[in-house]
Design a protein around this motif. Sequence first.
Motif, PDB file in Angstrom:
ATOM      1  N   CYS A  15      18.185  33.947  31.104  1.00  0.00           N
ATOM      2  CA  CYS A  15      18.486  35.188  31.587  1.00  0.00           C
ATOM      3  C   CYS A  15      18.970  36.275  30.626  1.00  0.00           C
ATOM      4  O   CYS A  15      19.803  35.874  29.677  1.00  0.00           O
ATOM      5  N   ILE A  16      18.628  37.283  30.874  1.00  0.00           N
ATOM      6  CA  ILE A  16      19.157  38.493  29.981  1.00  0.00           C
ATOM      7  C   ILE A  16      19.580  39.489  30.863  1.00  0.00           C
ATOM      8  O   ILE A  16      19.291  39.933  31.751  1.00  0.00           O
ATOM      9  N   CYS A  17      21.103  39.683  30.447  1.00  0.00           N
ATOM     10  CA  CYS A  17      21.979  40.681  31.403  1.00  0.00           C
ATOM     11  C   CYS A  17      22.081  41.984  30.529  1.00  0.00           C
ATOM     12  O   CYS A  17      22.335  41.725  29.172  1.00  0.00           O
ATOM     13  N   ASP A  18      22.227  43.014  31.188  1.00  0.00           N
ATOM     14  CA  ASP A  18      22.814  44.008  30.472  1.00  0.00           C
ATOM     15  C   ASP A  18      23.914  44.560  31.034  1.00  0.00           C
ATOM     16  O   ASP A  18      23.743  44.993  32.408  1.00  0.00           O
ATOM     17  N   ASP A  19      24.788  44.927  30.351  1.00  0.00           N
ATOM     18  CA  ASP A  19      26.065  45.537  31.091  1.00  0.00           C
ATOM     19  C   ASP A  19      25.843  46.983  31.263  1.00  0.00           C
ATOM     20  O   ASP A  19      25.749  47.734  30.329  1.00  0.00           O
ATOM     21  N   THR A  21      27.846  48.919  33.097  1.00  0.00           N
ATOM     22  CA  THR A  21      29.332  49.380  33.669  1.00  0.00           C
ATOM     23  C   THR A  21      29.596  50.740  33.004  1.00  0.00           C
ATOM     24  O   THR A  21      29.802  51.506  33.797  1.00  0.00           O
TER      25      THR A  21
END
Length: 184
Positions: A15-19, A21
Amino acid sequence: CIRDRANNEISHLLCICDDITTQKFSLEQREHIQNQIEIERIKNIHQAKLTSLGVMAAGIAHEINNPLAIIAGSVGLLSRFASDPVKLASKVESIQKSCDRIARIVLSLKKFSRSGEKTKFTSHSLLDIVHEVIILTDAKAKRHSTEVTVDSKTHSKVFCDEVEIEQVLLNLINNAIDAVKGKS
């Protein structure tokens, strides 16, 4: 997703997550600022209209007093001219003209006061709009010994919100009167 070939089950999951926010906060902040700018723009337009209305109200009060004085004076003389039909007709005509003048002023004010309603674009005679504004600025022009004239050879139509164009012209004419007052 990696599957084990022997039993066809998922053995690894990547899984690749990009913040986002900060991006989301910046977007919300930008929308908030844009909303504030729009609110300020509307407040400024409203303030300009109120300022114009105050200046106009003083002039209109003076402008309505003139025909009222004519009406009051003419009514006082009507009984004297009861036996002279020509003079009587002249006084009645004077009263009628004064009443018509007041009616035009009131009609222009009523139309101008509807400026808070939803914008409605329709085709209007530019010359008619100018004449309406001149009715509203006439008292100020007279008070400052300034003549406002219209020289038009065409009857152009413009697709607009009539009241907004009147507001712009009203400000321009009032500013022009202020600029030339006392220079003659």
